[in-house]
Write an enzyme that holds these catalytic residues in place. Structure first.
Site, PDB file in Angstrom:
ATOM      1  N   ARG A  59      31.405 -20.001  19.581  1.00 26.17           N
ATOM      2  CA  ARG A  59      32.592 -19.261  20.017  1.00 26.17           C
ATOM      3  C   ARG A  59      32.220 -18.089  20.931  1.00 26.17           C
ATOM      4  O   ARG A  59      31.275 -17.361  20.659  1.00 26.17           O
ATOM      5  CB  ARG A  59      33.398 -18.751  18.832  1.00 26.17           C
ATOM      6  CG  ARG A  59      34.110 -19.873  18.105  1.00 26.17           C
ATOM      7  CD  ARG A  59      34.797 -19.335  16.872  1.00 26.17           C
ATOM      8  NE  ARG A  59      36.214 -19.081  17.056  1.00 26.17           N
ATOM      9  CZ  ARG A  59      36.814 -17.940  16.779  1.00 26.17           C
ATOM     10  NH1 ARG A  59      36.139 -16.901  16.370  1.00 26.17           N
ATOM     11  NH2 ARG A  59      38.125 -17.811  16.923  1.00 26.17           N
ATOM     12  N   ARG A  82      37.739  -4.236  26.205  1.00 23.74           N
ATOM     13  CA  ARG A  82      37.437  -5.362  25.325  1.00 23.74           C
ATOM     14  C   ARG A  82      37.614  -6.705  26.012  1.00 23.74           C
ATOM     15  O   ARG A  82      36.869  -7.653  25.747  1.00 23.74           O
ATOM     16  CB  ARG A  82      38.327  -5.286  24.074  1.00 23.74           C
ATOM     17  CG  ARG A  82      38.212  -6.491  23.184  1.00 23.74           C
ATOM     18  CD  ARG A  82      38.955  -6.306  21.867  1.00 23.74           C
ATOM     19  NE  ARG A  82      39.343  -7.596  21.303  1.00 23.74           N
ATOM     20  CZ  ARG A  82      40.111  -7.741  20.234  1.00 23.74           C
ATOM     21  NH1 ARG A  82      40.562  -6.672  19.595  1.00 23.74           N
ATOM     22  NH2 ARG A  82      40.426  -8.943  19.783  1.00 23.74           N
ATOM     23  N   ASN A 105      35.086 -17.455   9.915  1.00 27.12           N
ATOM     24  CA  ASN A 105      34.436 -16.401   9.127  1.00 27.12           C
ATOM     25  C   ASN A 105      33.913 -17.110   7.883  1.00 27.12           C
ATOM     26  O   ASN A 105      34.554 -17.152   6.840  1.00 27.12           O
ATOM     27  CB  ASN A 105      35.420 -15.293   8.763  1.00 27.12           C
ATOM     28  CG  ASN A 105      35.901 -14.541   9.991  1.00 27.12           C
ATOM     29  OD1 ASN A 105      35.124 -14.246  10.899  1.00 27.12           O
ATOM     30  ND2 ASN A 105      37.194 -14.244  10.032  1.00 27.12           N
ATOM     31  N   ASP A 161      43.224 -12.065  22.530  1.00 30.03           N
ATOM     32  CA  ASP A 161      43.275 -12.701  21.212  1.00 30.03           C
ATOM     33  C   ASP A 161      44.633 -13.319  20.921  1.00 30.03           C
ATOM     34  O   ASP A 161      45.362 -12.795  20.077  1.00 30.03           O
ATOM     35  CB  ASP A 161      42.911 -11.675  20.136  1.00 30.03           C
ATOM     36  CG  ASP A 161      42.671 -12.318  18.778  1.00 30.03           C
ATOM     37  OD1 ASP A 161      42.535 -13.544  18.723  1.00 30.03           O
ATOM     38  OD2 ASP A 161      42.606 -11.579  17.780  1.00 30.03           O
ATOM     39  N   GLU A 211      40.176 -22.914  23.119  1.00 29.50           N
ATOM     40  CA  GLU A 211      40.625 -22.745  21.727  1.00 29.50           C
ATOM     41  C   GLU A 211      42.038 -22.189  21.769  1.00 29.50           C
ATOM     42  O   GLU A 211      42.271 -21.093  22.274  1.00 29.50           O
ATOM     43  CB  GLU A 211      39.694 -21.787  20.973  1.00 29.50           C
ATOM     44  CG  GLU A 211      40.143 -21.492  19.546  1.00 29.50           C
ATOM     45  CD  GLU A 211      39.204 -20.542  18.784  1.00 29.50           C
ATOM     46  OE1 GLU A 211      37.971 -20.637  18.964  1.00 29.50           O
ATOM     47  OE2 GLU A 211      39.716 -19.694  18.018  1.00 29.50           O
ATOM     48  N   LYS A 247      30.866 -18.731  14.669  1.00 23.61           N
ATOM     49  CA  LYS A 247      31.308 -17.396  15.105  1.00 23.61           C
ATOM     50  C   LYS A 247      30.154 -16.461  14.771  1.00 23.61           C
ATOM     51  O   LYS A 247      29.882 -16.176  13.605  1.00 23.61           O
ATOM     52  CB  LYS A 247      32.575 -17.001  14.343  1.00 23.61           C
ATOM     53  CG  LYS A 247      33.075 -15.587  14.637  1.00 23.61           C
ATOM     54  CD  LYS A 247      34.384 -15.295  13.865  1.00 23.61           C
ATOM     55  CE  LYS A 247      34.900 -13.892  14.166  1.00 23.61           C
ATOM     56  NZ  LYS A 247      36.188 -13.627  13.475  1.00 23.61           N
ATOM     57  N   GLU A 277      42.986 -17.807   6.250  1.00 24.85           N
ATOM     58  CA  GLU A 277      43.137 -16.669   7.151  1.00 24.85           C
ATOM     59  C   GLU A 277      44.202 -17.014   8.187  1.00 24.85           C
ATOM     60  O   GLU A 277      44.132 -18.060   8.837  1.00 24.85           O
ATOM     61  CB  GLU A 277      41.785 -16.348   7.819  1.00 24.85           C
ATOM     62  CG  GLU A 277      41.826 -15.073   8.622  1.00 24.85           C
ATOM     63  CD  GLU A 277      40.433 -14.572   9.023  1.00 24.85           C
ATOM     64  OE1 GLU A 277      39.468 -14.832   8.286  1.00 24.85           O
ATOM     65  OE2 GLU A 277      40.331 -13.934  10.090  1.00 24.85           O
ATOM     66  N   ARG A 278      45.193 -16.128   8.278  1.00 30.82           N
ATOM     67  CA  ARG A 278      46.320 -16.334   9.200  1.00 30.82           C
ATOM     68  C   ARG A 278      47.064 -17.644   8.911  1.00 30.82           C
ATOM     69  O   ARG A 278      47.573 -18.295   9.821  1.00 30.82           O
ATOM     70  CB  ARG A 278      45.874 -16.305  10.666  1.00 30.82           C
ATOM     71  CG  ARG A 278      45.028 -15.113  11.041  1.00 30.82           C
ATOM     72  CD  ARG A 278      45.726 -13.812  10.769  1.00 30.82           C
ATOM     73  NE  ARG A 278      44.861 -12.654  11.045  1.00 30.82           N
ATOM     74  CZ  ARG A 278      45.208 -11.395  10.770  1.00 30.82           C
ATOM     75  NH1 ARG A 278      46.370 -11.144  10.193  1.00 30.82           N
ATOM     76  NH2 ARG A 278      44.394 -10.408  11.039  1.00 30.82           N
ATOM     77  N   GLU A 307      49.700 -16.507  14.294  1.00 29.05           N
ATOM     78  CA  GLU A 307      49.220 -15.179  13.878  1.00 29.05           C
ATOM     79  C   GLU A 307      49.980 -14.064  14.576  1.00 29.05           C
ATOM     80  O   GLU A 307      50.353 -13.078  13.952  1.00 29.05           O
ATOM     81  CB  GLU A 307      47.724 -15.055  14.187  1.00 29.05           C
ATOM     82  CG  GLU A 307      47.196 -13.650  13.931  1.00 29.05           C
ATOM     83  CD  GLU A 307      45.704 -13.499  14.217  1.00 29.05           C
ATOM     84  OE1 GLU A 307      45.066 -14.499  14.592  1.00 29.05           O
ATOM     85  OE2 GLU A 307      45.186 -12.381  14.058  1.00 29.05           O
ATOM     86  N   LYS A 351      38.819 -18.795  23.704  1.00 32.29           N
ATOM     87  CA  LYS A 351      40.261 -18.643  23.468  1.00 32.29           C
ATOM     88  C   LYS A 351      41.018 -18.670  24.796  1.00 32.29           C
ATOM     89  O   LYS A 351      40.484 -18.267  25.825  1.00 32.29           O
ATOM     90  CB  LYS A 351      40.538 -17.328  22.743  1.00 32.29           C
ATOM     91  CG  LYS A 351      40.017 -17.294  21.314  1.00 32.29           C
ATOM     92  CD  LYS A 351      40.458 -16.028  20.580  1.00 32.29           C
ATOM     93  CE  LYS A 351      39.913 -16.061  19.154  1.00 32.29           C
ATOM     94  NZ  LYS A 351      40.346 -14.897  18.353  1.00 32.29           N
ATOM     95  N   GLU A 385      32.978  -9.504  15.297  1.00 31.23           N
ATOM     96  CA  GLU A 385      33.779  -8.925  14.213  1.00 31.23           C
ATOM     97  C   GLU A 385      33.034  -8.925  12.883  1.00 31.23           C
ATOM     98  O   GLU A 385      33.582  -9.283  11.846  1.00 31.23           O
ATOM     99  CB  GLU A 385      35.115  -9.687  14.070  1.00 31.23           C
ATOM    100  CG  GLU A 385      35.976  -9.588  15.321  1.00 31.23           C
ATOM    101  CD  GLU A 385      37.347 -10.260  15.177  1.00 31.23           C
ATOM    102  OE1 GLU A 385      38.306  -9.760  15.742  1.00 31.23           O
ATOM    103  OE2 GLU A 385      37.434 -11.299  14.493  1.00 31.23           O
TER     104      GLU A 385
END
Lengths: 684, 684
Positions: free
Chosen positions: A303, A314, A189, A343, A365, A266, A141-142, A371, A338, A270
């Protein structure tokens, strides 16, 4: 004739060898081979790790010929954790790993012609961890540098070859050379399958390859694992059967991997499962896992990246979710936060959570993989971004309470500290896709070791080790100065051509590579669209997070909250992050907002063009392979910067209804065609 | 309520009308409606053509109100052919068509505020002809403005609607307004079907629509027609049956169209049939057709665009083929010669045939459609290119023997003169695709009428008529000056970003839009590749046509042949056309060839950017529709200029082995990706 033929063959062989020696594919990273000088090594201790230190010294020694260097274990109280002391003829450390770290530092200093006498170096964080967002099918991912080095490389993904072990060893060595001591091997994820016996066998094998280099293995876990791979009906953290399942699983893991690091989770984020699915809290979930790991000294990295499809801004949600839980977590739980509250954007203010938690350890993080910063196509040196975050003052305990101090134990006097970076590593020969993306891996490690290092130092270190390989070239001051400047300017350039003045998250949907400020979709949650973030209208642009708006400013300590709250005192780099600003608003330089926005976007484009020019000017200073690769990627970056500028200016112009100032170059694309073009990441 | 409702309806109707009135789709060309002043007209003669003149005066009069203007036929010897004399209260002409031409000139002068007293104007050429490369299926070879206005618009291509007749009438009016008096209705790569009875019926109908405006109809014929649509076994021009077939066909045509103009023939050229297929000469072929047409006063336009797959320099072949035939053609044959010896390149020296023929009339063929000059995507005003050709001195009869003088009868004292332009007209609402391509149609007509007109005058005339529509705007000197400058600079800019310094024919195969200097293909004749023309190698670049090379220079009269032959005296705009020049060669400005080449390409790109900026600056001076259209096309042109620059510099750099000078911007594309990109004309 036979004689001549032999000469030709010898000549051809030599030619071939020369070619092989010269080929620079980037695989050696900042650890390229160079001819070493003979050295004698004495050590009072022997182990796999110390053997590695000895081998590195033999292969890389550039000090006095035939000198003897001693490796000593010591209890010197100035040396902390896996820190070390360098002396003229010795490396002293409290641990064997400290000796290895000292070795790498010593060799680096020899290579860079830096003094080595009485250097004491201790790590800023105890745990310096890479997070691999690697899926078990080998995709990442990414990830922009090929497939996973851990998973999916064979049909069943579990077979292990010698080539795998060689790669893992090279990976571990590179990490150890910059002080990284942990790796989460799979995507946050997470697939529950990672905890199945077959996969744990592979984790064990990977851990064995990493262990001599001091890299601890961690795993991301799926909170629903007891249901998904166990035989349980639910994953409720207060359910005794669930607790027992995790305790059993922990025991199973530690039997295979006695120094296993712990879990990264996580949860309820999401779409990932979590304790809230059962009406429980993050504390319930984290503590249940912490209890399972505690007997083995394992930790839980939980996380804080959570947000719900609610009307609430958000960027405020993580703070609101976790602040009430401060102090309720078990001692082996750490919150992973983060750098910014959104993000991994090109620029965000720091996350207010860093300054918020008093009785819960918090770890930063960072995202090494690009990304939102041009994938592996764009040269963007992220060290300055991280430096900016680490040096941001939270005012938690008054002035000087930087994010660094809030997380490295300086303020809390704890030794349970950590830092994570989302890795940019894949199966590409050069590991990271873009040669300069190696610098981001390097910089993360160096900052995790010493969070006071300056980016300019890191850039210079990396450049010299990565590109220059003999005495003559090591002093190529022009090359270093020119390219160091590109690196140090590169993140600000990206901010300018992507999202200047505090703009954020106006990326194309999905791929997050190109621009899509127009992106809006009634069928998805508003905070996954671009228009949610820029809120452009004919009056102005920007997200009002002041006290008259979402009041995100009040998640910061004073004087920051008031500074951010006021349009006149808010730093202009965060202007549109915190304010909805009229197009006619005058900035400090006297320009109105619209003009400044245009000039910033254009400046970003001009910057990339200047990078191109300066890169071309150093041709001949480095190998032709990497010169050509970077030259080609800068061309792509130049085109893509133009696409960003044109897309954003033409889109926002619909609201500003003002002319693009005539001192800058006109757009060369049409808005409509850009909307089509940027749907796919593959522009070309 | 009913009252208010009515007001709203009226208001909406007015609004709607206003919108309709304001919408500028470009269909009206340079003949846009404006409110006229009342005028009285008296005429001693009435006919369809004179009626048109009267109607135009009524609709467009901008002189004194209620004045009386007289239309007189006269025998004034100062008036030649269809020329005219303007007086304060009269238009005098020898012919009815002259009265119509005088009317258009009078109205133009009123609109442009120019004096009209005692203006006498006579056409430079007797025949001013558009060549339509329209195929019978409605497609147009090298057409970039939709499908044919003559063919293929219905299922069988032969049905005629009122809409067709309206379009042909509008087309004829536009042509008459600039003095064009002939149209070849079909492609020179001709289908024999055009001579079949069904198609001739349609030609008759078209001719009827064009006739009142003084436009004569011509057809391109396929030399093999007697075989293809007759029942003959061959098309040998000396065969009595073939001769008779053509005589019968001519009679058939003239029965339908008594004022039919004649035939245009592309024979033995690029695969077309011709007399050489039977061992005969061009003279045999042309004269046979001329004999068939002579009884009806028809003419034969025989194209000199011939070249064979031979080792001989392609640019020399037409001259070699036709010079020996000088004087052997019948009196109603004229040779149609492209402006340059190759093929409508951005820049060529004039064709030596213009100065070569003593006893054969020669007519220039210009290309209005932008086959090699950016199709309908790029703003390139071709008037300067044609002006350059017309003013080129051939030295045929010593100094002053310009191409204009060689072709307009000044030197030969003949009245059999003609000029042709390959049309850029199609079914697009605005006729030509690009609004500024209308200026090329306009300029061709104006130059055909008066080959001494200057491009700057033509540009100004066209701009005012095309964009400005009231008293106030007619005096918008800033708009005129700014855009006139763009137009006048545009062709030189295209030369710079495509093929500076005499480079030629390095286009992509087939579409001829983008660059492909690398194009080479063993399977086709060398003179259809790019490498044949630029001949780049590590020594230098350019085609040696000097006396040590192909000796094309000696097809020119002295002193030109020696001027071109010598590297030091050859004009630098033709440098690489005539010479293979070392990369290190110093140009007159002191730069070496490679540096100058780079700077020229970059200058072309910068020029287009400046066109963009200047165009944006005149926003508001004209309607928003055409403003937006041209703005968008200039963006495309800007991107495409960059592609040209990058492709050519990166390709030629492989031979020059020199750095691109650091004073110019770096390429933003890679050579390999450009090779892929430019295969299709549709880059975007």
């Amino acid at each position: 004739m036979a004689y001549i033929k032999r000469i030709i063959i010898v000549a051809l062989l030599m030619l071939n060898q020369a070619t092989v020696l010269k080929a620079e594919d980037g695989h050696a990273l900042w650890l390229r081979n160079h001819s070493a000088i003979k050295v004698n090594i004495s050590s009072t201790v022997r182990s796999a790790t110390v053997d590695l230190a000895i081998a590195e010294l033999r292969n890389g020694w550039l000090g006095k010929e035939n000198m003897t260097i001693k490796l000593n274990l010591t209890k010197n109280p100035s040396i902390k954790r896996d820190g070390f002391q360098l002396e003229e003829t010795a490396i002293n450390a409290r641990t064997e790993l400290g000796l290895l770290y000292g070795t790498y530092e010593l060799l680096r200093r020899q290579y860079l012609n830096l003094p080595q006498r009485n250097v004491i170096s201790n790590p800023s964080y105890s745990r310096r961890i890479l997070n691999h967002w690697d899926n078990l099918d080998g995709s990442i991912e990414r990830g922009y540098a090929g497939s996973s080095i851990f998973w999916g490389n064979t049909a069943n993904g579990l077979n292990i070859t010698n080539q795998d072990r060689e790669k893992w060893k090279a990976y571990a060595r590179a990490n150890a050379s910059i002080g990284i001591n942990g790796a989460v091997l799979n995507n946050v994820n997470a697939s529950a399958k990672i905890l199945s016996p077959a996969y744990l066998e592979k984790v064990k094998a990977i851990a064995e390859s990493l262990r001599p280099y001091g890299i601890k293995t961690y795993l991301s876990v799926n909170f629903s694992s007891p249901v998904l791979i166990g035989k349980l009906k639910k994953a409720d953290p207060l359910d005794p059967l669930v607790k027992q399942w995790w305790k059993d699983k922990a025991a199973e893991i530690y039997k295979l991997i006695p120094d296993f690091g712990g879990f990264l989770v996580k949860a309820n984020s999401e779409g990932q499962p979590g304790p809230q699915d059962y009406g429980r809290t993050h504390v319930d979930g984290a503590n249940m896992l912490a209890d399972a790991l505690a007997p083995f000294n394992g930790i839980v990295m939980w996380r804080a990246f959570v947000y719900n499809p609610s009307p609430e801004d958000r960027t405020k949600q993580a703070y609101k979710e976790f602040l009430p839980l401060d102090g309720a977590f078990k001692k082996n739980v750490i919150l992973q936060v983060k750098n910014g509250p959104l993000d991994f954007q090109p620029r965000e203010p720091f996350s207010p959570l860093f300054g918020a938690m008093s009785d819960t350890p918090v770890m930063p993080e960072f995202q090494i993989t690009q990304e939102y910063l041009g994938a592996s196509r764009q040269l963007v040196f992220l060290s300055t971004l991280w430096e900016e975050c680490l040096n941001s003052d939270t005012y938690k305990n008054g002035k000087g309470s930087t994010v660094a101090a809030c997380t490295d134990g300086s303020l809390s006097k704890t030794d349970f500290t950590a830092i994570a970076g989302v890795a940019n590593i894949g199966n590409d020969v050069n590991w990271t896709g873009h040669t300069f993306a190696q610098a981001n891996w390097y910089a993360f490690g160096r900052l995790a070791w010493n969070n006071k290092l300056e980016s300019k130092t890191i850039a210079e270190e990396w450049l010299k080790q990565t590109f220059l390989d003999d005495k003559e070239k090591k002093t190529d001051a022009n090359f270093i100065k020119t390219i160091q400047e590109i690196m140090l300017d590169s993140r600000e350039a990206a901010v300018d051509y992507m999202m200047p003045l505090g703009l954020h998250h106006i990326f194309a949907e999905g791929h997050h590579y190109g621009p899509a400020p127009w992106f809006s979709n009634d069928k998805i949650r508003p905070d996954w669209t671009s228009v949610y973030y820029h809120k452009a209208d004919t009056a102005g642009i920007g997200f009002d997070r002041t006290r008259s708006g979402s009041d995100a400013v009040d998640q910061y300590h004073e004087p920051l909250s008031s500074t951010f709250n006021s349009l006149s005192s808010c730093p202009e780099i965060y202007l549109l992050w915190f304010h909805h600003v009229p197009w006619s608003y005058r900035l400090k330089n006297g320009r109105d907002l619209w003009t400044e926005l245009c000039i910033r976007y254009d400046h970003g484009v001009q910057q990339v063009r200047s990078f191109q020019k300066n890169w071309d000017k150093i041709k001949g200073s480095i190998d032709s392979e990497r010169f050509a690769e970077v030259q080609s990627k800068l061309r792509t970056q130049s085109r893509d910067a133009q696409i960003w500028k044109d897309a954003c200016l033409l889109y926002f112009q619909q609201f500003s209804r003002r002319e693009i100032p005539f001192e800058i170059e006109r757009p060369v694309h049409d808005l409509q065609s850009l909307k089509e073009l940027t749907k796919s990441r593959d522009y070309e």
